[in-house]
Design a protein around this motif. Sequence first.
Motif, PDB file in Angstrom:
ATOM      1  N   ALA A 224     -31.567  -4.489   8.020  1.00  0.00           N
ATOM      2  CA  ALA A 224     -32.356  -5.709   7.816  1.00  0.00           C
ATOM      3  C   ALA A 224     -33.856  -5.438   7.989  1.00  0.00           C
ATOM      4  N   VAL A 225     -34.209  -4.707   9.020  1.00  0.00           N
ATOM      5  CA  VAL A 225     -35.616  -4.362   9.237  1.00  0.00           C
ATOM      6  C   VAL A 225     -36.123  -3.491   8.092  1.00  0.00           C
TER       7      VAL A 225
ATOM      8  N   GLY B 192     -36.692  -5.611   5.060  1.00  0.00           N
ATOM      9  CA  GLY B 192     -37.887  -6.430   5.227  1.00  0.00           C
ATOM     10  C   GLY B 192     -39.154  -5.634   4.971  1.00  0.00           C
ATOM     11  N   GLN B 193     -39.216  -4.429   5.515  1.00  0.00           N
ATOM     12  CA  GLN B 193     -40.386  -3.583   5.289  1.00  0.00           C
ATOM     13  C   GLN B 193     -40.488  -3.158   3.828  1.00  0.00           C
TER      14      GLN B 193
END
Length: 107
Positions: free
Chosen positions: A57-58, A61-62
Amino acid sequence: MIFGVHELGHLVFAFFGEFLAVAGGSIAQLLLPIGAMALFYKQKNRFGVAVCGCWLAVSMGQLAIYIADARAESLELVSFSPEGGHDWNYLLEQMHLLKRTLRSGTS
């Protein structure tokens, strides 16, 4: 950690031509947490799966921020390669999609 995986992806995918070498950073950034998640799932380690899900998820997002900056190229980029261009500006331009993106900060 995500930056290292991204840059390693460029090196790994460099053997498959320029387009995949450039895309390889983003591909690796997504494939590594998915692969780790699959290994933890096979071991029935739910906590490991959850941690890898957070990592994915991170990473997504990035990556979304990076893709959104393709046209404006306003992010300060760090790269191990001497050219050090914006991956997604190149990729979207090669696919003739860059003109379809929205400019950051404009209506």
